[in-house]
Design a protein around this motif. Structure first.
Motif, PDB file in Angstrom:
ATOM      1  N   GLU A  68      97.840 -42.369  75.752  1.00 41.06           N
ATOM      2  CA  GLU A  68      96.502 -42.129  75.195  1.00 41.06           C
ATOM      3  C   GLU A  68      96.503 -42.359  73.686  1.00 41.06           C
ATOM      4  O   GLU A  68      95.584 -42.987  73.145  1.00 41.06           O
ATOM      5  CB  GLU A  68      96.036 -40.702  75.492  1.00 41.06           C
ATOM      6  N   ILE A  69      97.532 -41.866  73.018  1.00 45.55           N
ATOM      7  CA  ILE A  69      97.650 -42.055  71.565  1.00 45.55           C
ATOM      8  C   ILE A  69      97.783 -43.538  71.244  1.00 45.55           C
ATOM      9  O   ILE A  69      97.127 -44.052  70.339  1.00 45.55           O
ATOM     10  CB  ILE A  69      98.829 -41.245  70.989  1.00 45.55           C
ATOM     11  N   ASP A  70      98.625 -44.246  72.006  1.00 45.70           N
ATOM     12  CA  ASP A  70      98.792 -45.687  71.795  1.00 45.70           C
ATOM     13  C   ASP A  70      97.464 -46.416  72.003  1.00 45.70           C
ATOM     14  O   ASP A  70      97.108 -47.302  71.231  1.00 45.70           O
ATOM     15  CB  ASP A  70      99.846 -46.272  72.739  1.00 45.70           C
ATOM     16  N   GLU A  71      96.739 -46.040  73.057  1.00 43.75           N
ATOM     17  CA  GLU A  71      95.456 -46.692  73.332  1.00 43.75           C
ATOM     18  C   GLU A  71      94.458 -46.433  72.210  1.00 43.75           C
ATOM     19  O   GLU A  71      93.698 -47.318  71.831  1.00 43.75           O
ATOM     20  CB  GLU A  71      94.910 -46.230  74.685  1.00 43.75           C
ATOM     21  N   GLN A  72      94.465 -45.211  71.666  1.00 47.11           N
ATOM     22  CA  GLN A  72      93.578 -44.906  70.537  1.00 47.11           C
ATOM     23  C   GLN A  72      94.020 -45.677  69.292  1.00 47.11           C
ATOM     24  O   GLN A  72      93.184 -46.191  68.546  1.00 47.11           O
ATOM     25  CB  GLN A  72      93.566 -43.403  70.254  1.00 47.11           C
ATOM     26  N   THR A  73      95.326 -45.757  69.071  1.00 50.62           N
ATOM     27  CA  THR A  73      95.860 -46.453  67.905  1.00 50.62           C
ATOM     28  C   THR A  73      95.509 -47.933  67.939  1.00 50.62           C
ATOM     29  O   THR A  73      95.193 -48.529  66.916  1.00 50.62           O
ATOM     30  CB  THR A  73      97.396 -46.276  67.831  1.00 50.62           C
ATOM     31  N   PHE A  74      95.567 -48.520  69.130  1.00 54.45           N
ATOM     32  CA  PHE A  74      95.341 -49.954  69.261  1.00 54.45           C
ATOM     33  C   PHE A  74      94.019 -50.261  69.967  1.00 54.45           C
ATOM     34  O   PHE A  74      93.851 -51.340  70.519  1.00 54.45           O
ATOM     35  CB  PHE A  74      96.511 -50.597  70.018  1.00 54.45           C
ATOM     36  N   ALA A  75      93.082 -49.331  69.949  1.00 53.42           N
ATOM     37  CA  ALA A  75      91.797 -49.490  70.643  1.00 53.42           C
ATOM     38  C   ALA A  75      91.098 -50.766  70.223  1.00 53.42           C
ATOM     39  O   ALA A  75      90.991 -51.085  69.048  1.00 53.42           O
ATOM     40  CB  ALA A  75      90.899 -48.292  70.370  1.00 53.42           C
ATOM     41  N   GLY A  76      90.635 -51.492  71.220  1.00 53.60           N
ATOM     42  CA  GLY A  76      89.882 -52.708  70.953  1.00 53.60           C
ATOM     43  C   GLY A  76      90.746 -53.914  70.667  1.00 53.60           C
ATOM     44  O   GLY A  76      90.364 -55.033  70.991  1.00 53.60           O
ATOM     45  N   ALA A  77      91.891 -53.720  70.078  1.00 55.24           N
ATOM     46  CA  ALA A  77      92.739 -54.844  69.697  1.00 55.24           C
ATOM     47  C   ALA A  77      93.267 -55.593  70.915  1.00 55.24           C
ATOM     48  O   ALA A  77      93.391 -56.811  70.890  1.00 55.24           O
ATOM     49  CB  ALA A  77      93.902 -54.367  68.835  1.00 55.24           C
ATOM     50  N   ALA A  78      93.562 -54.860  71.981  1.00 53.87           N
ATOM     51  CA  ALA A  78      94.140 -55.492  73.165  1.00 53.87           C
ATOM     52  C   ALA A  78      93.211 -56.546  73.743  1.00 53.87           C
ATOM     53  O   ALA A  78      93.647 -57.586  74.214  1.00 53.87           O
ATOM     54  CB  ALA A  78      94.464 -54.437  74.216  1.00 53.87           C
ATOM     55  N   ARG A  79      91.923 -56.286  73.712  1.00 57.46           N
ATOM     56  CA  ARG A  79      90.981 -57.255  74.261  1.00 57.46           C
ATOM     57  C   ARG A  79      90.882 -58.486  73.369  1.00 57.46           C
ATOM     58  O   ARG A  79      90.533 -59.564  73.826  1.00 57.46           O
ATOM     59  CB  ARG A  79      89.628 -56.588  74.443  1.00 57.46           C
ATOM     60  N   GLU A  80      91.162 -58.342  72.096  1.00 62.42           N
ATOM     61  CA  GLU A  80      91.043 -59.455  71.168  1.00 62.42           C
ATOM     62  C   GLU A  80      92.261 -60.367  71.224  1.00 62.42           C
ATOM     63  O   GLU A  80      92.139 -61.571  71.264  1.00 62.42           O
ATOM     64  CB  GLU A  80      90.837 -58.931  69.746  1.00 62.42           C
ATOM     65  N   ASP A  81      93.462 -59.816  71.211  1.00 64.38           N
ATOM     66  CA  ASP A  81      94.679 -60.612  71.197  1.00 64.38           C
ATOM     67  C   ASP A  81      95.818 -59.776  71.775  1.00 64.38           C
ATOM     68  O   ASP A  81      96.432 -58.978  71.074  1.00 64.38           O
ATOM     69  CB  ASP A  81      94.998 -61.055  69.772  1.00 64.38           C
ATOM     70  N   ALA A  82      96.065 -59.955  73.058  1.00 66.86           N
ATOM     71  CA  ALA A  82      97.080 -59.155  73.745  1.00 66.86           C
ATOM     72  C   ALA A  82      98.457 -59.322  73.116  1.00 66.86           C
ATOM     73  O   ALA A  82      99.204 -58.354  72.984  1.00 66.86           O
ATOM     74  CB  ALA A  82      97.122 -59.514  75.225  1.00 66.86           C
ATOM     75  N   LEU A  83      98.800 -60.538  72.724  1.00 70.83           N
ATOM     76  CA  LEU A  83     100.117 -60.770  72.129  1.00 70.83           C
ATOM     77  C   LEU A  83     100.276 -60.011  70.812  1.00 70.83           C
ATOM     78  O   LEU A  83     101.296 -59.355  70.582  1.00 70.83           O
ATOM     79  CB  LEU A  83     100.357 -62.260  71.896  1.00 70.83           C
ATOM     80  N   ALA A  84      99.280 -60.095  69.946  1.00 71.95           N
ATOM     81  CA  ALA A  84      99.359 -59.392  68.656  1.00 71.95           C
ATOM     82  C   ALA A  84      99.419 -57.885  68.869  1.00 71.95           C
ATOM     83  O   ALA A  84     100.155 -57.179  68.174  1.00 71.95           O
ATOM     84  CB  ALA A  84      98.169 -59.765  67.774  1.00 71.95           C
TER      85      ALA A  84
END
Length: 184
Positions: A68-84
């Motif tokens: 949950e913390i990781d998802e909050q930390t990286f929220a939104g970014a995964a949809r933009e660029d999974a590799l980054a």
């Protein structure tokens, strides 16, 4: 010592999870006892067991909270660029070896029959594969996702065994290789 003020059950669970997260990160799963978690927040071991029936159950919830913390930390970014996003996650994981160790041990243990964290890991890897889909030449996006996760987990294991393995740099190189071989 004055008597401890009675906390709401949800607050107490959150307090226990935060203490366990810190302790597992500092000492690893095997190096942390329920008594140490209880001491950290001024409870008895029985008090911790009131909220979590076992150390395995507590660790499973800690891992869930970590996600949950990781998802909050990286929220939104995964949809933009999974590799980054995965590159940032690998770098972030390099700062918390105790949690990476706990995750690695528990994920490997979870393949055994009736392990308390098995369903957690089955679902977690399913979600990770959905998030990490990246098209690459010769592979489907789903195959690439499974490969990315395998590389990340494998590098974490090698890094835990031999800290001279620079998992951040190696994963960065692997991500660059995938970027250079993406489907048009």
């Amino acid at each position: 010592m004055p008597p401890r003020k009675r906390a709401h059950p949800a607050e107490r669970r959150a307090e226990i999870l935060a203490a366990a997260l810190d302790l597992f990160a500092e000492r690893g799963y095997r190096g942390t006892s329920l008594a140490a978690v209880a001491d950290r927040i001024g409870l008895t071991q029985q008090g911790v067991l009131h909220y979590f029936p076992s150390k395995d159950a507590l660790l499973t919830e800690v891992l869930r909270r970590r996600d949950e913390i990781d998802e909050q930390t990286f929220a939104g970014a995964a949809r933009e660029d999974a590799l980054a996003t995965m590159e940032r996650l690998v770098a972030y994981n390099a700062t918390r070896p105790g949690l990476v160790q706990s995750f690695t041990v528990l994920s490997a243990d979870s393949v055994t029959e009736d392990h308390p964290a098995k369903e957690f890991f089955v679902e977690r890897y399913r979600r990770m594969r959905e998030m990490a889909t990246v098209p690459a030449a010769g592979l489907t996006a789903e195959q690439t996702a499974a490969l990315l996760i395998a590389v990340m987990d494998g590098l974490q294991l090698q890094w835990l065994l031999d800290p001279s393995v620079d998992m951040v740099e190696i994963f960065h190189g692997f991500a660059a290789l995938l970027r250079n071989n993406q489907n048009p």
